[in-house]
Motif scaffolding. Structure first.
Motif, PDB file in Angstrom:
ATOM      1  N   GLY A  47       0.762  -1.222  -0.082  1.00 50.40           N
ATOM      2  CA  GLY A  47      -0.068  -0.131   0.029  1.00 50.40           C
ATOM      3  C   GLY A  47       0.800   1.416  -0.011  1.00 50.40           C
ATOM      4  O   GLY A  47       1.597   1.559  -0.769  1.00 50.40           O
ATOM      5  N   PRO A  48       0.558   2.176   0.837  1.00 51.18           N
ATOM      6  CA  PRO A  48       1.388   3.485   1.163  1.00 51.18           C
ATOM      7  C   PRO A  48       2.912   3.381   1.340  1.00 51.18           C
ATOM      8  O   PRO A  48       3.540   4.350   1.410  1.00 51.18           O
ATOM      9  CB  PRO A  48       0.564   4.167   2.239  1.00 51.18           C
ATOM     10  CG  PRO A  48      -0.312   3.383   2.794  1.00 51.18           C
ATOM     11  CD  PRO A  48      -0.284   1.983   1.910  1.00 51.18           C
ATOM     12  N   GLU A  49       3.309   2.076   1.530  1.00 52.54           N
ATOM     13  CA  GLU A  49       4.857   2.005   1.603  1.00 52.54           C
ATOM     14  C   GLU A  49       5.468   2.209   0.339  1.00 52.54           C
ATOM     15  O   GLU A  49       6.539   2.738   0.346  1.00 52.54           O
ATOM     16  CB  GLU A  49       5.144   0.625   2.043  1.00 52.54           C
ATOM     17  CG  GLU A  49       4.851   0.248   3.568  1.00 52.54           C
ATOM     18  CD  GLU A  49       4.995  -1.262   3.921  1.00 52.54           C
ATOM     19  OE1 GLU A  49       5.490  -1.330   5.236  1.00 52.54           O
ATOM     20  OE2 GLU A  49       5.185  -1.871   3.096  1.00 52.54           O
ATOM     21  N   HIS A  50       4.508   1.914  -0.782  1.00 53.24           N
ATOM     22  CA  HIS A  50       5.211   2.448  -2.073  1.00 53.24           C
ATOM     23  C   HIS A  50       5.140   3.992  -2.072  1.00 53.24           C
ATOM     24  O   HIS A  50       4.476   4.769  -1.379  1.00 53.24           O
ATOM     25  CB  HIS A  50       4.053   2.191  -3.218  1.00 53.24           C
ATOM     26  CG  HIS A  50       3.951   0.725  -3.528  1.00 53.24           C
ATOM     27  ND1 HIS A  50       2.943  -0.161  -3.050  1.00 53.24           N
ATOM     28  CD2 HIS A  50       4.687  -0.062  -4.125  1.00 53.24           C
ATOM     29  CE1 HIS A  50       3.230  -1.329  -3.242  1.00 53.24           C
ATOM     30  NE2 HIS A  50       4.251  -1.309  -4.263  1.00 53.24           N
ATOM     31  N   PHE A  51       6.562   4.414  -2.694  1.00 51.93           N
ATOM     32  CA  PHE A  51       6.690   5.930  -2.779  1.00 51.93           C
ATOM     33  C   PHE A  51       5.728   6.577  -3.430  1.00 51.93           C
ATOM     34  O   PHE A  51       5.320   8.023  -3.275  1.00 51.93           O
ATOM     35  CB  PHE A  51       7.992   6.172  -2.887  1.00 51.93           C
ATOM     36  CG  PHE A  51       8.721   7.595  -2.681  1.00 51.93           C
ATOM     37  CD1 PHE A  51       8.926   8.109  -1.419  1.00 51.93           C
ATOM     38  CD2 PHE A  51       8.857   8.504  -3.811  1.00 51.93           C
ATOM     39  CE1 PHE A  51       9.522   9.216  -1.152  1.00 51.93           C
ATOM     40  CE2 PHE A  51       9.613   9.579  -3.527  1.00 51.93           C
ATOM     41  CZ  PHE A  51       9.538  10.251  -2.227  1.00 51.93           C
ATOM     42  N   ASN A  52       5.156   6.000  -4.519  1.00 47.41           N
ATOM     43  CA  ASN A  52       4.595   6.768  -5.451  1.00 47.41           C
ATOM     44  C   ASN A  52       3.162   6.360  -5.295  1.00 47.41           C
ATOM     45  O   ASN A  52       2.686   5.278  -5.248  1.00 47.41           O
ATOM     46  CB  ASN A  52       5.048   6.224  -7.161  1.00 47.41           C
ATOM     47  CG  ASN A  52       4.076   7.037  -7.994  1.00 47.41           C
ATOM     48  OD1 ASN A  52       2.986   7.124  -8.503  1.00 47.41           O
ATOM     49  ND2 ASN A  52       5.016   8.096  -8.722  1.00 47.41           N
ATOM     50  N   ASP A  53       2.298   7.438  -5.358  1.00 54.04           N
ATOM     51  CA  ASP A  53       0.854   7.062  -5.089  1.00 54.04           C
ATOM     52  C   ASP A  53      -0.105   6.234  -6.060  1.00 54.04           C
ATOM     53  O   ASP A  53      -0.980   5.537  -5.533  1.00 54.04           O
ATOM     54  CB  ASP A  53      -0.140   8.651  -5.063  1.00 54.04           C
ATOM     55  CG  ASP A  53       0.605   9.614  -3.922  1.00 54.04           C
ATOM     56  OD1 ASP A  53       1.122   8.896  -2.811  1.00 54.04           O
ATOM     57  OD2 ASP A  53       0.215  10.688  -4.028  1.00 54.04           O
ATOM     58  N   SER A  54       0.631   6.238  -7.378  1.00 58.19           N
ATOM     59  CA  SER A  54      -0.320   5.318  -8.500  1.00 58.19           C
ATOM     60  C   SER A  54      -0.195   4.028  -7.771  1.00 58.19           C
ATOM     61  O   SER A  54      -0.787   3.086  -8.513  1.00 58.19           O
ATOM     62  CB  SER A  54       0.259   5.648  -9.655  1.00 58.19           C
ATOM     63  OG  SER A  54       1.652   5.330  -9.634  1.00 58.19           O
ATOM     64  N   LEU A  55       0.823   3.476  -6.768  1.00 58.37           N
ATOM     65  CA  LEU A  55       1.062   1.846  -6.636  1.00 58.37           C
ATOM     66  C   LEU A  55       0.443   1.730  -5.216  1.00 58.37           C
ATOM     67  O   LEU A  55       0.353   0.613  -4.815  1.00 58.37           O
ATOM     68  CB  LEU A  55       2.313   1.709  -6.577  1.00 58.37           C
ATOM     69  CG  LEU A  55       3.132   1.899  -8.044  1.00 58.37           C
ATOM     70  CD1 LEU A  55       4.582   1.542  -7.827  1.00 58.37           C
ATOM     71  CD2 LEU A  55       2.617   1.014  -8.917  1.00 58.37           C
ATOM     72  N   GLU A  56      -0.452   2.621  -4.522  1.00 59.23           N
ATOM     73  CA  GLU A  56      -1.076   2.622  -3.195  1.00 59.23           C
ATOM     74  C   GLU A  56      -1.899   1.393  -3.096  1.00 59.23           C
ATOM     75  O   GLU A  56      -2.141   0.762  -2.191  1.00 59.23           O
ATOM     76  CB  GLU A  56      -1.492   3.638  -2.611  1.00 59.23           C
ATOM     77  CG  GLU A  56      -0.641   4.393  -2.010  1.00 59.23           C
ATOM     78  CD  GLU A  56      -1.536   5.657  -0.979  1.00 59.23           C
ATOM     79  OE1 GLU A  56      -2.495   5.499  -0.566  1.00 59.23           O
ATOM     80  OE2 GLU A  56      -0.724   6.643  -0.629  1.00 59.23           O
ATOM     81  N   SER A  57      -2.670   0.993  -4.392  1.00 54.77           N
ATOM     82  CA  SER A  57      -3.600  -0.136  -4.085  1.00 54.77           C
ATOM     83  C   SER A  57      -3.030  -1.496  -4.248  1.00 54.77           C
ATOM     84  O   SER A  57      -3.656  -2.220  -4.228  1.00 54.77           O
ATOM     85  CB  SER A  57      -4.863   0.064  -5.525  1.00 54.77           C
ATOM     86  OG  SER A  57      -3.893  -0.205  -6.815  1.00 54.77           O
TER      87      SER A  57
END
Length: 598
Positions: A148-158
């Motif tokens: 989720g939000p561990e991804h740095f880029n918002d587009s990968l949060e899901s």
């Protein structure tokens, strides 16, 4: 999602956003964040990686010959197969961070991942996209699970993505990464263990592929063999042979032989294989973990010292043998030639008729171009040609109903009567009487028309090109020789291997079209692997007998369902997801695939 999980995601998101906003001096606010994720976030901030939901950089420089891509292909396929009931995608990235391969287990996931630009060609390096399951394992040289939000880029949060680095077994350098991705809701802690195991499997494949021909082992093998038999040792790109074995080798033979060796099943220490275009067989032994093979050659030596060019020892570029067509025509003067679309029926018939008529072109008529009402005129043209001593090819007989076919029967009887009258021709005397060839797709032929054809002549069948791989090198050369001399190109062994290894769902027509496109866009006198279409560069194996039967069943089901995949899956008795997976494995889901309509 539980309220507790939602709060945890909000906490992660807030910590990440605070680091982006305040910079690298933030400390205590990151308490409770995984050390690997914190390190990655800090690296991402320091290189100014983007956290905005914007498209990553599109590189699109995938090299299908890259050892990493070749080694990982079967590993990705196996994982895709084993995960067929889970909504988990598998990704492979090269050292630059570019996604070079993707496998899906659910078609809907493909659309979701495409929206996040998680597909081939896009840059998922940590420096470009920040913390993610492909780029971060390469930077840390360790497996990592990014949720989720561990991804740095918002587009990968899901998404949740577990990845592991792939190391070159010889140098220890990172050469890429492999990752398993799922929606956050569908993620599983086991994905991290799966990534570790998959990376190890790719590394093992790299060891196998990089194993050179061991000269000491080869020499020992040669010394242990009987001196009366020729011996050769070969890999995908190398051949070591004694002088006698050289007589049966050529670049074309190597391509065909390598294709055969890849399909052998190893239940015993050795195997037996027939050498292409030769009377010899060989006992095959595996060296180097299956990437190198040693062969003892057995068989007649009467042609051992003759040039062993494949094209000279088989019907050159023909899907049907001229002698067989001649024999089939002796009784009635009529040849009934069946086969799938594009199999080369017309080409074989025309080539044979020209050769037996001193170069005279036969009259070609296409039943598909004439409605039933127009068949009388077509039949009249056929009659006139036969009476003038000229042979005729009538194509696409399967489109005719019984009344349409009956309009041709007077012409067919005319040829049959002439053949019966000349049946006493002295042996050795050339039979120059005209012939008629009827070509059709056997599966589309009506039963009434079939019974009328069988009464006139036995039906000969040309199989799909993948069933006749031995003719592909000769066929390639024949097609190229038809071009103007200035357009002709050389086909090196690596390119021929790719051509032999492909399954040609469009048969000879697809092969001819592919070669014509290559000649139109080539940059030199020699074709290179880089010149080949992507699907030819990517394919690395041939279908086994069982796989070929499965392929045929899928193509037939899709044809009968008019391309409706749900209906095809129901007819096959499998789920849609399984059908999509198998279509991908066989290259049937490509945008540029040949039509499966018959």
């Amino acid at each position: 999602m539980s309220e507790r999980d939602a709060r945890e995601l909000d906490r992660l998101r807030a910590a990440r956003d605070l680091l982006v906003e305040r910079g690298l001096l933030v400390q205590k606010e990151l308490a409770g964040i995984s050390p690997s994720i914190e390190r990655s976030w800090r690296r991402s901030v320091s290189v100014h990686a983007s956290n905005a939901p914007a498209p990553p950089r599109f590189i699109d420089s995938i090299d299908a010959r890259n050892p990493l891509v070749v080694a990982a292909g079967p590993v990705l396929d196996r994982w895709q197969d084993s995960l067929s009931d889970m909504r988990v995608a598998v990704f492979l990235s090269d050292r630059s961070g570019q996604i070079v391969a993707r496998r899906l287990t659910d078609r809907g996931d493909g659309r979701r991942l495409d929206r996040a630009f998680a597909t081939e060609g896009f840059d998922f390096s940590e420096s470009a996209l920040g913390t993610n399951g492909l780029g971060t394992p390469m930077e840390d040289r360790a497996p990592v699970f990014v949720r989720g939000p561990e991804h740095f880029n918002d587009s990968l949060e899901s998404l949740a993505c577990a990845g592991a680095p792939i190391l070159d077994p010889r140098t220890g350098r990172v050469v890429g990464s492999i990752a398993f991705a799922a929606t956050l809701k569908a993620s599983n802690p086991l994905m991290l263990a799966m990534a570790r195991e998959a990376a190890q499997q790719v590394e093992a494949r790299l060891v196998e592929m990089n194993a050179p021909i061991d000269l000491a082992a080869t020499a020992a093998f040669l010394r242990s063999r009987s001196s009366k038999d020729p011996v050769l040792v070969l890999s995908a790109e190398t051949v070591i042979a004694d002088v006698r074995a050289l007589a049966v080798m050529s670049p074309d033979t190597h391509a065909l032989l390598w294709d055969k060796l890849q399909k052998l099943e190893w239940k015993e220490p050795s195997n037996v294989v027939e050498l292409p275009a030769s009377s010899k067989t060989a006992d095959v032994h595996r060296l180097g973990g299956g990437s190198v093979f040693a062969l003892e050659l057995h068989g007649r030596d009467d042609d051992e010292h003759a040039p062993q060019d494949v094209a000279a020892r088989q019907p050159v570029g023909r899907a049907a043998d001229a002698a067989e067509l001649e024999a089939a025509s002796r009784v009635s003067g009529i040849v009934a030639l069946a086969g799938p679309p594009g199999a080369g029926k017309h080409y074989s018939a025309r080539d044979w008729l020209i050769s037996r008529a001193d170069g005279e072109e036969p009259l070609t008529l296409d039943a598909a171009a004439a409605p039933t009402a127009g068949m009388a005129g077509m039949a009249e043209l056929a009659t006139q040609a036969v009476q003038a001593g000229r042979s005729v090819v009538v194509r696409h007989i399967d489109v005719l109903d019984l009344p349409g076919f009956r309009t041709l029967e007077p012409t067919l009887r005319l040829v049959a009567d002439a053949a019966r009258r000349g049946s006493g021709t002295r042996e050795g005397t050339p039979d120059t009487r005209p012939r008629i060839v009827l070509t059709f797709d056997d599966e589309s032929l009506g039963e009434q028309v079939r019974s009328r054809i069988v009464a006139l002549a036995p039906i000969s069948t040309i199989p799909a090109l993948r069933r006749m791989r031995d003719i592909i090198p000769g066929l390639v050369r024949t097609i190229i020789d038809e071009w103007p001399e200035d357009d002709r190109v050389a086909v090196p062994p690596a390119v021929m291997q790719a051509l032999v290894g492909w399954d040609w769902p469009g048969n000879v027509s697809e092969l001819r079209t592919t070669l014509e496109l290559l000649i139109a866009q080539r940059g030199g006198r020699v074709l290179r692997v880089d010149d080949l279409p992507e699907h030819l560069r990517r394919q690395t194996r041939s279908l086994s007998t069982i796989e070929a039967l499965e392929y045929d069943a899928i193509v037939d089901a899709l044809r009968r369902a008019g391309g409706n995949r749900s209906a095809a899956a129901a007819a096959l008795g499998i789920g849609r997801t399984t059908l999509y997976r198998k279509m991908h494995a066989y290259g049937l889901d490509r945008e540029d695939k040949p039509s499966v309509a018959r």
